[in-house]
Design a protein around this motif. Structure first.
Motif, short mmCIF file in Angstrom:
data_model
loop_
_atom_site.label_atom_id
_atom_site.label_comp_id
_atom_site.label_asym_id
_atom_site.label_seq_id
_atom_site.Cartn_x
_atom_site.Cartn_y
_atom_site.Cartn_z
N THR A 18 18.41 -35.41 -0.18
CA THR A 18 19.69 -35.06 -0.80
C THR A 18 19.91 -33.54 -0.67
OG1 THR A 18 18.60 -34.66 -2.91
CG2 THR A 18 19.48 -36.89 -2.55
N PRO A 19 21.16 -33.10 -0.79
CA PRO A 19 21.41 -31.64 -0.74
C PRO A 19 20.60 -30.90 -1.80
CG PRO A 19 23.48 -32.87 -0.64
CD PRO A 19 22.39 -33.88 -0.90
N GLN A 20 20.43 -31.50 -2.99
CA GLN A 20 19.66 -30.84 -4.07
C GLN A 20 18.19 -30.66 -3.64
OE1 GLN A 20 21.72 -33.40 -4.31
NE2 GLN A 20 22.61 -33.62 -6.35
N PHE A 21 17.63 -31.68 -3.00
CA PHE A 21 16.23 -31.59 -2.56
C PHE A 21 16.10 -30.52 -1.46
CE2 PHE A 21 12.41 -33.08 -0.19
CZ PHE A 21 11.51 -33.09 -1.23
N ARG A 22 17.05 -30.52 -0.53
CA ARG A 22 17.04 -29.51 0.54
C ARG A 22 17.14 -28.10 -0.03
NH1 ARG A 22 17.66 -30.79 5.78
NH2 ARG A 22 18.35 -32.87 6.30
N ALA A 23 17.93 -27.96 -1.10
CA ALA A 23 18.11 -26.63 -1.68
C ALA A 23 16.82 -26.16 -2.35
CB ALA A 23 19.24 -26.66 -2.70
N LYS A 24 16.04 -27.13 -2.85
CA LYS A 24 14.82 -26.79 -3.60
C LYS A 24 13.62 -26.61 -2.66
CE LYS A 24 14.12 -29.05 -7.69
NZ LYS A 24 13.75 -28.12 -8.74
N VAL A 25 13.56 -27.46 -1.61
CA VAL A 25 12.35 -27.54 -0.78
C VAL A 25 12.68 -27.10 0.65
CG1 VAL A 25 10.53 -29.11 0.01
CG2 VAL A 25 11.56 -29.45 -2.23
N ALA A 26 12.07 -25.99 1.08
CA ALA A 26 12.43 -25.39 2.37
C ALA A 26 12.21 -26.37 3.54
CB ALA A 26 11.63 -24.12 2.59
N VAL A 27 11.06 -27.05 3.54
CA VAL A 27 10.80 -28.08 4.56
C VAL A 27 10.91 -29.40 3.81
CG1 VAL A 27 9.12 -29.01 6.19
CG2 VAL A 27 9.23 -26.54 5.78
N PRO A 28 12.06 -30.09 3.93
CA PRO A 28 12.31 -31.23 3.03
C PRO A 28 11.52 -32.49 3.41
CG PRO A 28 14.18 -30.89 4.49
CD PRO A 28 13.15 -29.85 4.86
N THR A 29 10.24 -32.45 3.09
CA THR A 29 9.39 -33.63 3.28
C THR A 29 8.65 -33.89 1.97
OG1 THR A 29 7.60 -32.22 4.09
CG2 THR A 29 8.97 -33.28 5.76
N VAL A 30 8.07 -35.09 1.88
CA VAL A 30 7.21 -35.42 0.74
C VAL A 30 5.78 -35.55 1.24
CG1 VAL A 30 9.04 -36.54 -0.56
CG2 VAL A 30 7.63 -37.93 0.99
N PRO A 31 4.80 -35.28 0.38
CA PRO A 31 4.93 -34.89 -1.01
C PRO A 31 5.45 -33.46 -1.16
CG PRO A 31 2.64 -34.66 -0.33
CD PRO A 31 3.38 -35.28 0.82
N ALA A 32 6.21 -33.23 -2.26
CA ALA A 32 6.57 -31.87 -2.66
C ALA A 32 6.21 -31.76 -4.14
CB ALA A 32 8.05 -31.63 -2.44
N LEU A 33 5.50 -30.71 -4.45
CA LEU A 33 5.03 -30.53 -5.83
C LEU A 33 5.63 -29.25 -6.38
CD1 LEU A 33 2.88 -31.83 -7.84
CD2 LEU A 33 1.35 -30.00 -7.10
N GLU A 34 6.32 -29.39 -7.52
CA GLU A 34 6.86 -28.21 -8.20
C GLU A 34 5.91 -27.89 -9.34
OE1 GLU A 34 10.87 -28.73 -9.56
OE2 GLU A 34 11.13 -26.57 -9.82
N THR A 35 5.32 -26.70 -9.31
CA THR A 35 4.34 -26.36 -10.34
C THR A 35 5.07 -25.90 -11.60
OG1 THR A 35 4.17 -24.08 -9.61
CG2 THR A 35 2.66 -25.64 -8.58
N SER A 36 4.31 -25.73 -12.68
CA SER A 36 4.95 -25.38 -13.96
C SER A 36 5.63 -24.01 -13.90
CB SER A 36 3.92 -25.43 -15.09
OG SER A 36 2.78 -24.72 -14.68
#
Ligand SMILES: N[C@@H](CCC(=O)N[C@@H](CS)C(=O)NCC(=O)O)C(=O)O
Length: 220
Positions: free
Chosen positions: A44-62
C-alpha cells in the motif's frame, strides 16, 4: 514493536519468533503487534512511505526504526528477547546461525522465487522455463544441504529450536509443493513437522489465515 507480514510469506519465520517470545515472556504481549497485510493490495502507499524497500518481514521497533531483511529481523528479535532463547549469543553456533540464515535468505528464498516468480528474473517469457529448471536444480541442492546440516540432530543448532529452524519451517512448508518435496529430505521434514505440531505455530498459522499445507497460490 510491530511486525508487518504477508500470509505464508518468509515473514512467517519472524512471526513465529515473536509468538515464541510472547510464550516465554507473557508480560511483554502488549509491546508486540503483528500487522497482517492482504496480498492483493500489497504494498500500500502507506507501507511504501514507511518502508524504504517494501518487502516483508518489516519490523518497526519501539523507537520507530524500521528493520527489513529476514536475517536482520530474526537476529534483532533473538538478541532483544534473550529469555526466549531463540539463538546462541556467541561461539560456533552463533556463526552457524548467521551462516544458515544467510543461506536460507540469499540462496533458498530466491530459488523459490525463480520457480514461482520467473518473470522477476527475465521479462522474456521464453526464458521462464529455463529459469524454472534452474530453480528445481538449486532447490534440490538447498534441501540436500540443509538435510546434511541437520544430520540426525534434533534442531539446526543443537538441542533447542532457534530462529534458523523457524526459517527452515517456512521453506519446508513451501517445499511440500515441489515435485521433489520436503518429505524426501527426512531431516528437514522432521524439523518442519515437529514445528507444525507446536501450539505456538498453530496460533501463528491461524492468525495468518493459512494452514501447514496451504494455500497453494503465491510464495506463501
Ligand atoms: N531478502 C529479503 C526478501 C524479502 C522478500 O522478498 N519477501 C517477500 C515475501 S516472501 C515479499 O515481500 N514479497 C512481496 C513483493 O516482493 O512484492 C529477506 O530476506 O527478507
Amino acid at each position: 514493536m510491530t511486525l508487518y507480514a504477508l500470509p505464508g510469506a518468509c515473514s512467517l519465520a519472524s512471526h513465529i519468533a515473536l509468538e515464541w517470545v510472547v510464550a516465554a515472556e507473557p508480560a511483554i504481549e502488549d509491546q508486540v503487534r503483528v500487522v497482517m497485510m492482504p496480498r492483493d493490495t500489497f504494498p500500500t502507499p502507506q507501507f511504501r512511505a514507511k518502508v524504504a524497500v517494501p518487502t516483508v518481514p518489516a519490523l518497526e521497533t519501539s523507537d520507530g526504526a524500521i528493520i527489513t531483511e529476514s536475517l536482520a529481523v530474526l537476529l534483532h528479535i533473538t538478541d532483544r528477547f534473550p529469555k526466549a532463547e531463540l539463538g546462541p549469543r556467541q561461539g560456533h553456533y552463533r556463526d552457524e546461525l548467521h551462516r544458515l540464515l544467510s543461506f536460507m535468505a540469499s540462496t533458498a528464498h530466491p530459488s523459490f522465487q525463480m520457480l514461482w516468480r520467473p518473470e522477476r528474473f527475465s521479462d522474456d517469457p521464453v526464458a521462464h522455463a529455463s529459469i524454472k529448471r534452474q530453480a528445481v536444480t538449486r532447490l534440490t541442492r538447498v534441501f540436500s544441504h540443509l538435510d546434511s546440516a541437520l544430520g540426525d540432530g534434533e534442531w539446526l543448532l543443537g538441542s533447542k529450536p532457534s530462529v534458523a529452524d523457524f526459517y527452515l519451517f517456512v521453506l519446508g512448508r513451501w517445499g511440500q509443493r515441489l515435485d521433489d518435496a520436503t518429505h524426501n529430505y527426512p531431516n528437514c521434514w522432521r524439523v518442519t513437522e515437529a514445528l507444525s505440531r507446536s501450539a505456538i505455530v498453530h496460533r501463528v498459522l491461524a492468525r495468518e489465515g493459512i494452514t501447514f499445507c496451504g494455500p497453494v497460490a503465491g510464495l506463501g
